[in-house]
Design a protein around this motif. Structure first.
Motif, PDB file in Angstrom:
ATOM      1  N   THR A  49      26.834  48.487  53.619  1.00  0.00           N
ATOM      2  CA  THR A  49      26.605  47.793  54.454  1.00  0.00           C
ATOM      3  C   THR A  49      26.730  46.190  53.933  1.00  0.00           C
ATOM      4  O   THR A  49      26.346  45.752  52.897  1.00  0.00           O
ATOM      5  N   TYR A  50      27.445  45.212  54.726  1.00  0.00           N
ATOM      6  CA  TYR A  50      27.609  43.964  54.270  1.00  0.00           C
ATOM      7  C   TYR A  50      28.072  43.106  55.291  1.00  0.00           C
ATOM      8  O   TYR A  50      27.985  43.525  56.525  1.00  0.00           O
ATOM      9  N   ALA A  85      34.657  47.394  46.582  1.00  0.00           N
ATOM     10  CA  ALA A  85      34.325  46.457  47.905  1.00  0.00           C
ATOM     11  C   ALA A  85      33.669  45.219  47.510  1.00  0.00           C
ATOM     12  O   ALA A  85      34.067  44.245  48.251  1.00  0.00           O
ATOM     13  N   ARG A  86      32.752  45.268  46.677  1.00  0.00           N
ATOM     14  CA  ARG A  86      32.030  43.933  46.564  1.00  0.00           C
ATOM     15  C   ARG A  86      33.131  43.055  45.946  1.00  0.00           C
ATOM     16  O   ARG A  86      33.272  41.604  46.368  1.00  0.00           O
ATOM     17  N   ALA A  87      33.817  43.382  45.344  1.00  0.00           N
ATOM     18  CA  ALA A  87      35.154  42.393  44.834  1.00  0.00           C
ATOM     19  C   ALA A  87      35.825  41.973  45.975  1.00  0.00           C
ATOM     20  O   ALA A  87      36.057  40.696  45.783  1.00  0.00           O
ATOM     21  N   LEU A  88      36.218  42.521  46.793  1.00  0.00           N
ATOM     22  CA  LEU A  88      36.860  42.007  47.942  1.00  0.00           C
ATOM     23  C   LEU A  88      36.269  41.149  48.726  1.00  0.00           C
ATOM     24  O   LEU A  88      36.771  40.156  49.095  1.00  0.00           O
ATOM     25  N   ASP A  91      36.465  37.925  47.122  1.00  0.00           N
ATOM     26  CA  ASP A  91      37.626  37.127  47.314  1.00  0.00           C
ATOM     27  C   ASP A  91      37.797  36.779  48.869  1.00  0.00           C
ATOM     28  O   ASP A  91      38.900  36.303  49.263  1.00  0.00           O
ATOM     29  N   GLY A  92      36.718  36.995  49.642  1.00  0.00           N
ATOM     30  CA  GLY A  92      37.002  36.620  50.950  1.00  0.00           C
ATOM     31  C   GLY A  92      37.810  37.776  51.844  1.00  0.00           C
ATOM     32  O   GLY A  92      38.078  37.512  53.036  1.00  0.00           O
ATOM     33  N   ILE A  93      37.927  38.990  51.377  1.00  0.00           N
ATOM     34  CA  ILE A  93      38.529  39.803  52.057  1.00  0.00           C
ATOM     35  C   ILE A  93      37.523  40.811  52.588  1.00  0.00           C
ATOM     36  O   ILE A  93      36.675  41.476  52.069  1.00  0.00           O
ATOM     37  N   ASP A  94      37.653  41.331  54.054  1.00  0.00           N
ATOM     38  CA  ASP A  94      36.813  42.371  54.449  1.00  0.00           C
ATOM     39  C   ASP A  94      37.047  43.713  54.118  1.00  0.00           C
ATOM     40  O   ASP A  94      38.382  44.255  54.437  1.00  0.00           O
ATOM     41  N   PRO A  95      36.391  44.470  53.292  1.00  0.00           N
ATOM     42  CA  PRO A  95      36.693  45.709  52.862  1.00  0.00           C
ATOM     43  C   PRO A  95      36.996  46.484  54.114  1.00  0.00           C
ATOM     44  O   PRO A  95      38.031  47.493  54.034  1.00  0.00           O
TER      45      PRO A  95
END
Length: 428
Positions: A49-50, A85-88, A91-95
């Motif tokens: 969840t994010y 997923a946290r790395a994405l 970088d401003g990317i929605d997993p």
């Protein structure tokens, strides 16, 4: 100093799986947004969840399995996916959007693969929708599998040119099988027409390609040619298994493809039964084995070693079952062509040996009906339906007589008795 990751342990996950009620979610200690959820099926699902661009979102990372079976995740796998997923996010990317984009790309690639198939994929579709419904469809399919798929099967249909096919067909003709090349021409042209009808191609690259106008072969070897060939086969540098296969065609009158594909399971004492799946007319065919044929098979068994086939592929490696397959039928034709100058005869093909046997049976006075059954020619429908006599005894007499006659030819002397004194023991 980096903060030590807490999270789940495998033991805790197994405990959660046993004790959690379905529909309950448990957060992983020290790992923000990482949790495990128990499904109604009892399986544990890893979740994340994010918040992205002010919106709260949730994705499934996969199902848990301690050993990672059937595409499920071990705890280490799940942690790796969480970290990705946290790395994405950093970088401003929605997993979730990234996953949907990857899914869409995979679906587009699959659709593109369907729109631009390989020749093997096209032929499978053509066979299922059209070829398999024809009376000779199974025979035609075998021709393609043996002669075309090894060369063109992995090529994209759109990349196959008229020249590619012409070279392939010419190689088959040069190997002594013009009739096979003609049959393949007909099948390939129709298959490519189907590709146009199915929207795979806009234009058939084989349109207008013609079969040859060659007449069916009618060559039967003369006695002196048989003697010369038999002698050379015993002394040439040709692979001894190939030489034995050629001799067995002459001794039994069976088709070259049926001979090279002979499996030891097809032999029962002094009878060889060609199963329907391998017979050209799709009917099981019993071949009584003369002393000559048995002698040739004795030699073949020594050469074949542990192989399941009398004439194994040269690529067979002992102890590697996946390499154990029969010799390629066309290797016989190629071997004959390579050694043609040694025989001192006019050009001949392996199939001419079969025709020589059939012609020899007629010359020995064997009745037409018996001789036809010896070589496994199809009977008309009425005869095949109402005459169920096996003709084993008659076929045995015919093949024994032919063996005696072959002995006379290759030794240039008549045998001393009805038992053939074989010149092949210890030779190819």
């Amino acid at each position: 100093m980096a903060k030590k990751r807490e999270g789940f342990s495998v033991a805790e996950l197994l405990k959660q799986k046993a004790e959690l009620l379905a529909g309950k979610e448990v957060a992983a200690p020290g790992q923000r947004g990482f949790s495990v959820f128990k499904l109604a099926s009892g399986e544990l699902q890893f979740r994340m969840t994010y918040v992205h661009n002010g919106q709260r979102r949730r994705i499934s990372l996969g199902l848990f399995d301690r050993d990672g079976r059937d595409g499920r995740l071990t705890l280490a796998d799940a942690n790796a996916r969480y970290d990705e997923a946290r790395a994405l996010l950093r970088d401003g990317i929605d997993p979730k959007a990234q996953r949907e984009a990857e899914k869409n790309a995979a679906e587009r690639a699959a659709l593109e693969e369907k729109r631009a198939p390989t020749f093997a994929q096209l032929f499978a579709e053509y066979d299922a929708r059209e070829l398999s419904t024809k009376r000779t469809g199974a025979d035609m399919k075998r021709l393609i599998e043996r002669n075309v798929l090894p060369a063109l099967g992995k090529r994209k249909v759109a990349e196959i040119t008229r020249r590619d096919v012409a070279v392939l067909l010419n190689d088959i003709r040069d190997a002594g099988s013009p009739a096979t090349a003609d049959k393949l021409t007909t099948i390939l042209v129709r298959c490519m027409n189907y590709a146009c009808e199915a929207g795979i191609l806009d234009v058939n690259p084989l349109a207008g390609i013609k079969r040859t106008t060659s007449e069916p072969r009618d060559r039967a070897l003369r006695d002196e040619e048989v003697r010369a060939i038999w002698t050379v086969l015993a002394t040439s540098s040709m692979h001894p298994g190939t030489a034995l296969a050629l001799k067995l065609i002459l001794a039994t009158g069976q088709r070259p493809g049926e001979v090279v594909g002979l499996g030891w399971s097809e032999i029962d004492g002094d009878v060889w039964t060609i199963p329907a799946a391998r017979a050209k007319n799709s009917r099981a065919h019993r071949v009584p084995l003369s002393p000559l044929a048995l002698e040739l098979l004795d030699r073949a068994r020594i050469l074949a070693g542990a192989s399941a086939y009398a004439f194994p592929s040269p690529h067979h490696r002992p102890g590697q079952p996946d390499t154990d397959r029969p010799m390629d039928r066309h290797s016989l034709s190629r071997a004959v062509l390579r050694n043609l100058g040694l025989f001192g005869t006019e050009a001949w093909t392996p199939h001419d040996l079969r025709r020589t046997c059939r012609t020899g049976l007629a010359a020995l006075g064997i009745p037409h009906e018996i001789a036809e059954r010896v070589v496994g020619h199809a009977q008309d429908r009425i005869t095949a339906t109402y005459n169920q006599h096996s003709y084993d005894r008659e076929k045995r007499k015919a093949l024994d007589a032919w063996a005696r006659h072959l002995h006379e030819i290759v030794t240039d002397t008549p045998p001393a008795s009805n038992v053939v004194a074989l010149p092949t023991r210890g030779a190819s």
